[in-house]
Design a protein around this motif. Structure first.
Motif, PDB file in Angstrom:
ATOM      1  N   LEU A 179     -58.474  32.985 -16.200  1.00  0.00           N
ATOM      2  CA  LEU A 179     -59.364  34.066 -15.773  1.00  0.00           C
ATOM      3  C   LEU A 179     -60.802  33.601 -15.564  1.00  0.00           C
ATOM      4  O   LEU A 179     -61.615  34.340 -15.007  1.00  0.00           O
ATOM      5  CB  LEU A 179     -59.336  35.199 -16.802  1.00  0.00           C
ATOM      6  N   LEU A 180     -61.112  32.377 -16.007  1.00  0.00           N
ATOM      7  CA  LEU A 180     -62.471  31.858 -15.868  1.00  0.00           C
ATOM      8  C   LEU A 180     -62.517  30.782 -14.791  1.00  0.00           C
ATOM      9  O   LEU A 180     -61.578  29.988 -14.666  1.00  0.00           O
ATOM     10  CB  LEU A 180     -62.963  31.258 -17.195  1.00  0.00           C
ATOM     11  N   PRO A 181     -63.602  30.704 -13.995  1.00  0.00           N
ATOM     12  CA  PRO A 181     -63.706  29.653 -12.981  1.00  0.00           C
ATOM     13  C   PRO A 181     -63.727  28.263 -13.617  1.00  0.00           C
ATOM     14  O   PRO A 181     -64.166  28.095 -14.758  1.00  0.00           O
ATOM     15  CB  PRO A 181     -65.043  29.953 -12.291  1.00  0.00           C
ATOM     16  N   LEU A 182     -63.243  27.282 -12.869  1.00  0.00           N
ATOM     17  CA  LEU A 182     -63.412  25.894 -13.279  1.00  0.00           C
ATOM     18  C   LEU A 182     -64.823  25.448 -12.894  1.00  0.00           C
ATOM     19  O   LEU A 182     -65.302  25.758 -11.792  1.00  0.00           O
ATOM     20  CB  LEU A 182     -62.387  24.994 -12.588  1.00  0.00           C
ATOM     21  N   LEU A 183     -65.475  24.709 -13.772  1.00  0.00           N
ATOM     22  CA  LEU A 183     -66.802  24.174 -13.521  1.00  0.00           C
ATOM     23  C   LEU A 183     -66.679  22.661 -13.436  1.00  0.00           C
ATOM     24  O   LEU A 183     -66.269  22.021 -14.407  1.00  0.00           O
ATOM     25  CB  LEU A 183     -67.769  24.572 -14.649  1.00  0.00           C
ATOM     26  N   VAL A 227     -55.619  16.513  -7.327  1.00  0.00           N
ATOM     27  CA  VAL A 227     -54.307  16.159  -7.896  1.00  0.00           C
ATOM     28  C   VAL A 227     -54.146  16.817  -9.268  1.00  0.00           C
ATOM     29  O   VAL A 227     -53.081  17.357  -9.594  1.00  0.00           O
ATOM     30  CB  VAL A 227     -54.160  14.628  -8.006  1.00  0.00           C
ATOM     31  N   ARG A 228     -55.207  16.784 -10.063  1.00  0.00           N
ATOM     32  CA  ARG A 228     -55.128  17.357 -11.413  1.00  0.00           C
ATOM     33  C   ARG A 228     -55.191  18.889 -11.390  1.00  0.00           C
ATOM     34  O   ARG A 228     -54.551  19.552 -12.223  1.00  0.00           O
ATOM     35  CB  ARG A 228     -56.270  16.812 -12.275  1.00  0.00           C
ATOM     36  N   TYR A 229     -55.988  19.434 -10.482  1.00  0.00           N
ATOM     37  CA  TYR A 229     -56.178  20.882 -10.426  1.00  0.00           C
ATOM     38  C   TYR A 229     -56.006  21.345  -8.973  1.00  0.00           C
ATOM     39  O   TYR A 229     -56.986  21.612  -8.272  1.00  0.00           O
ATOM     40  CB  TYR A 229     -57.567  21.265 -10.950  1.00  0.00           C
ATOM     41  N   PRO A 230     -54.729  21.434  -8.502  1.00  0.00           N
ATOM     42  CA  PRO A 230     -54.481  21.752  -7.088  1.00  0.00           C
ATOM     43  C   PRO A 230     -54.952  23.144  -6.686  1.00  0.00           C
ATOM     44  O   PRO A 230     -55.258  23.377  -5.521  1.00  0.00           O
ATOM     45  CB  PRO A 230     -52.957  21.620  -6.960  1.00  0.00           C
ATOM     46  N   ASN A 231     -55.020  24.043  -7.635  1.00  0.00           N
ATOM     47  CA  ASN A 231     -55.521  25.386  -7.354  1.00  0.00           C
ATOM     48  C   ASN A 231     -55.864  26.067  -8.670  1.00  0.00           C
ATOM     49  O   ASN A 231     -55.252  25.797  -9.702  1.00  0.00           O
ATOM     50  CB  ASN A 231     -54.483  26.214  -6.588  1.00  0.00           C
ATOM     51  N   HIS A 232     -56.881  26.904  -8.631  1.00  0.00           N
ATOM     52  CA  HIS A 232     -57.243  27.688  -9.807  1.00  0.00           C
ATOM     53  C   HIS A 232     -57.648  29.064  -9.296  1.00  0.00           C
ATOM     54  O   HIS A 232     -58.619  29.199  -8.543  1.00  0.00           O
ATOM     55  CB  HIS A 232     -58.405  27.014 -10.559  1.00  0.00           C
ATOM     56  N   PRO A 233     -56.904  30.089  -9.669  1.00  0.00           N
ATOM     57  CA  PRO A 233     -57.109  31.417  -9.070  1.00  0.00           C
ATOM     58  C   PRO A 233     -58.515  31.985  -9.276  1.00  0.00           C
ATOM     59  O   PRO A 233     -58.988  32.767  -8.450  1.00  0.00           O
ATOM     60  CB  PRO A 233     -56.056  32.288  -9.775  1.00  0.00           C
ATOM     61  N   ALA A 234     -59.187  31.591 -10.344  1.00  0.00           N
ATOM     62  CA  ALA A 234     -60.531  32.134 -10.607  1.00  0.00           C
ATOM     63  C   ALA A 234     -61.624  31.385  -9.853  1.00  0.00           C
ATOM     64  O   ALA A 234     -62.799  31.734  -9.950  1.00  0.00           O
ATOM     65  CB  ALA A 234     -60.823  32.112 -12.112  1.00  0.00           C
ATOM     66  N   GLY A 235     -61.246  30.333  -9.096  1.00  0.00           N
ATOM     67  CA  GLY A 235     -62.214  29.645  -8.263  1.00  0.00           C
ATOM     68  C   GLY A 235     -62.843  28.425  -8.916  1.00  0.00           C
ATOM     69  O   GLY A 235     -62.515  28.052 -10.052  1.00  0.00           O
ATOM     70  N   LEU A 236     -63.767  27.805  -8.160  1.00  0.00           N
ATOM     71  CA  LEU A 236     -64.397  26.549  -8.571  1.00  0.00           C
ATOM     72  C   LEU A 236     -65.907  26.616  -8.337  1.00  0.00           C
ATOM     73  O   LEU A 236     -66.349  27.067  -7.273  1.00  0.00           O
ATOM     74  CB  LEU A 236     -63.791  25.391  -7.758  1.00  0.00           C
ATOM     75  N   VAL A 237     -66.660  26.170  -9.322  1.00  0.00           N
ATOM     76  CA  VAL A 237     -68.119  26.065  -9.204  1.00  0.00           C
ATOM     77  C   VAL A 237     -68.480  24.595  -9.390  1.00  0.00           C
ATOM     78  O   VAL A 237     -68.022  23.964 -10.346  1.00  0.00           O
ATOM     79  CB  VAL A 237     -68.858  26.923 -10.245  1.00  0.00           C
ATOM     80  N   ILE A 238     -69.289  24.055  -8.482  1.00  0.00           N
ATOM     81  CA  ILE A 238     -69.630  22.627  -8.505  1.00  0.00           C
ATOM     82  C   ILE A 238     -71.107  22.431  -8.867  1.00  0.00           C
ATOM     83  O   ILE A 238     -71.978  23.133  -8.341  1.00  0.00           O
ATOM     84  CB  ILE A 238     -69.309  21.976  -7.143  1.00  0.00           C
ATOM     85  N   ARG A 268     -60.042  29.385  -2.698  1.00  0.00           N
ATOM     86  CA  ARG A 268     -60.651  30.396  -1.843  1.00  0.00           C
ATOM     87  C   ARG A 268     -62.053  30.792  -2.313  1.00  0.00           C
ATOM     88  O   ARG A 268     -62.816  31.390  -1.568  1.00  0.00           O
ATOM     89  CB  ARG A 268     -59.753  31.645  -1.785  1.00  0.00           C
ATOM     90  N   SER A 269     -62.372  30.480  -3.540  1.00  0.00           N
ATOM     91  CA  SER A 269     -63.710  30.769  -4.063  1.00  0.00           C
ATOM     92  C   SER A 269     -64.359  29.448  -4.474  1.00  0.00           C
ATOM     93  O   SER A 269     -63.918  28.798  -5.415  1.00  0.00           O
ATOM     94  CB  SER A 269     -63.630  31.707  -5.274  1.00  0.00           C
ATOM     95  N   LEU A 270     -65.373  29.052  -3.716  1.00  0.00           N
ATOM     96  CA  LEU A 270     -66.072  27.796  -3.976  1.00  0.00           C
ATOM     97  C   LEU A 270     -67.576  28.048  -3.964  1.00  0.00           C
ATOM     98  O   LEU A 270     -68.110  28.562  -2.982  1.00  0.00           O
ATOM     99  CB  LEU A 270     -65.713  26.752  -2.915  1.00  0.00           C
ATOM    100  N   LYS A 271     -68.241  27.700  -5.055  1.00  0.00           N
ATOM    101  CA  LYS A 271     -69.689  27.885  -5.166  1.00  0.00           C
ATOM    102  C   LYS A 271     -70.346  26.574  -5.580  1.00  0.00           C
ATOM    103  O   LYS A 271     -69.728  25.744  -6.261  1.00  0.00           O
ATOM    104  CB  LYS A 271     -70.019  28.973  -6.190  1.00  0.00           C
ATOM    105  N   PHE A 272     -71.601  26.409  -5.184  1.00  0.00           N
ATOM    106  CA  PHE A 272     -72.395  25.244  -5.573  1.00  0.00           C
ATOM    107  C   PHE A 272     -73.626  25.719  -6.347  1.00  0.00           C
ATOM    108  O   PHE A 272     -74.324  26.637  -5.898  1.00  0.00           O
ATOM    109  CB  PHE A 272     -72.841  24.442  -4.346  1.00  0.00           C
ATOM    110  N   ARG A 273     -73.869  25.098  -7.486  1.00  0.00           N
ATOM    111  CA  ARG A 273     -75.077  25.385  -8.265  1.00  0.00           C
ATOM    112  C   ARG A 273     -75.808  24.062  -8.477  1.00  0.00           C
ATOM    113  O   ARG A 273     -75.587  23.354  -9.463  1.00  0.00           O
ATOM    114  CB  ARG A 273     -74.743  26.046  -9.598  1.00  0.00           C
ATOM    115  N   VAL A 274     -76.663  23.738  -7.519  1.00  0.00           N
ATOM    116  CA  VAL A 274     -77.359  22.443  -7.518  1.00  0.00           C
ATOM    117  C   VAL A 274     -78.861  22.694  -7.400  1.00  0.00           C
ATOM    118  O   VAL A 274     -79.295  23.412  -6.497  1.00  0.00           O
ATOM    119  CB  VAL A 274     -76.882  21.565  -6.342  1.00  0.00           C
ATOM    120  N   PRO A 275     -79.676  22.110  -8.276  1.00  0.00           N
ATOM    121  CA  PRO A 275     -81.122  22.332  -8.202  1.00  0.00           C
ATOM    122  C   PRO A 275     -81.747  21.521  -7.068  1.00  0.00           C
ATOM    123  O   PRO A 275     -81.197  20.500  -6.654  1.00  0.00           O
ATOM    124  CB  PRO A 275     -81.615  21.831  -9.563  1.00  0.00           C
TER     125      PRO A 275
END
Length: 363
Positions: A179-183, A227-238, A268-275
């Protein structure tokens, strides 16, 4: 800092006391109408440009972030023949046993005087924000709290960088929460290309995995992560190093490579948090230590035992002797994973001023 802090506060004092003045904003020069005196607001990074002036007085903010040479240049400028009293002064927060400590505290020079103020004497702050020091206690690790909030002189530069880490309290077999995004936080370094995978829940950070590849590109790091995380329903934050926004020889950036790669995946949910620029090492490290073990004795950073490289960073990364510079030369494998995690923690938990309407009265 000069404009936002020093000059703003100075103008507030003049206005509240109805002292007539005129500010030349383009030159940062203040004219005192009643006396004709001029006050110059200058940065002292390039201290050689201070030569040639005749001063009646000078004042420096944040002296511990100023070079000793700048202080000496200004002291040599105290020679205005019209001055009835020549004076130089400064304010600072301790930063280890540096030149400020040696000159003003340990072996005070004749003619110098120092006032070591205690934190809870600062009624100006406490009248407006009664829980000011308690807030800092939660954000800082114990040593950093003693220095920054309590004004204690500590050798915070000595020894291990991440002194808040202990295996017994920070290692935990944390599980992925769907339920939580991967960071995913990266430190863009060719050898090794290093990154950590984590999740956050409120104030808590859980490091699930690390990805360390020798002589690898950003694209190869993407492939290994997928390869390790082919999909994560809660999305990904980089997250990552601000230098990843620089153009490579191929005419693209590391973050553009990441964006293009994950567009072709099931994420389907991809976000970037970069200063736009990296935080200071000192503040970033302090925030990581506060998560490892805060001054309030709270643990809010847990690492899976499989993250052997990150654990090695926490236990082995040190400062260079007598400096606040992290030693990156002693072992080329070290610092990259802890740096990556630090970028993530800084973006998520860096202290921010509170603006706007609040639920309680502060004035």
């Amino acid at each position: 800092m000069l404009r936002v802090a020093t000059l703003t506060s100075f103008l507030e004092v003049l206005s509240s006391n109805k002292i007539r003045h005129e500010l030349n904003k383009s030159e940062s020069v203040l004219l005192m109408k009643d006396t004709g005196s001029r006050i110059y607001f200058r940065a002292v990074d390039d201290f050689e440009r201070l030569r040639g002036t005749n001063l009646a007085w000078f004042g420096l903010a944040e002296l511990t972030y100023t070079s000793e040479e700048a202080w000496m240049r200004l002291e040599g400028r105290l020679r205005d023949p019209k001055a009835s009293r020549l004076c130089g002064f400064a304010a600072w927060t301790p930063k280890g046993f540096d030149w400020v400590c040696r000159r003003f505290v340990r072996s005070a020079v004749a003619g110098y005087e120092v006032v070591l103020a205690k934190p809870f004497e600062n009624k100006y702050v406490l009248d407006k924000i009664p829980d000011f020091y308690e807030r800092l206690r939660e954000s800082y690790d114990p040593k950093f709290f003693e220095q920054e909030a309590l004004g204690e002189y500590l050798n915070v530069q000595a020894g291990v960088v991440y002194q808040g880490f202990q295996r017994s309290r920070n290692l935990r077999e944390v599980e992925i929460d769907p339920l939580l995004p991967l960071l995913w936080a990266l430190d863009f370094n060719v050898d090794p290309m290093s990154s950590v995978v984590a999740q956050k829940s409120g104030e808590e950070i859980r490091v699930l995995d690390e990805v360390v590849l020798s002589r690898a590109s950003t694209l190869q790091a993407c492939e290994e992560f997928h390869v390790r995380y082919p999909n994560h329903p809660a999305g990904l934050v980089i997250y990552g190093d601000a230098s990843g926004q620089r153009l490579q020889t191929a005419g693209t950036t590391d973050y553009q490579i990441l964006k293009e790669y994950f567009r072709r995946t099931e994420y389907r949910s991809l976000k970037f948090r970069v200063p736009p620029s990296n935080p200071s090492v000192r503040e970033r490290v302090a925030l990581v230590n506060a998560k490892l073990f805060s001054a309030g004795e709270e643990v809010r950073l847990f690492v899976h035992p499989r993250c052997v490289g990150l654990v090695a960073d926490f236990e082995e990364v040190t400062f260079k002797p007598e400096t606040s510079v992290i030693d990156k030369e002693r072992d080329s494998k070290r610092t990259h994973l802890s740096d990556a995690l630090g970028y993530l923690i800084w973006q998520e938990y860096r202290p921010l001023p509170v603006f706007g309407e609040q639920s309680r009265r502060i004035l």
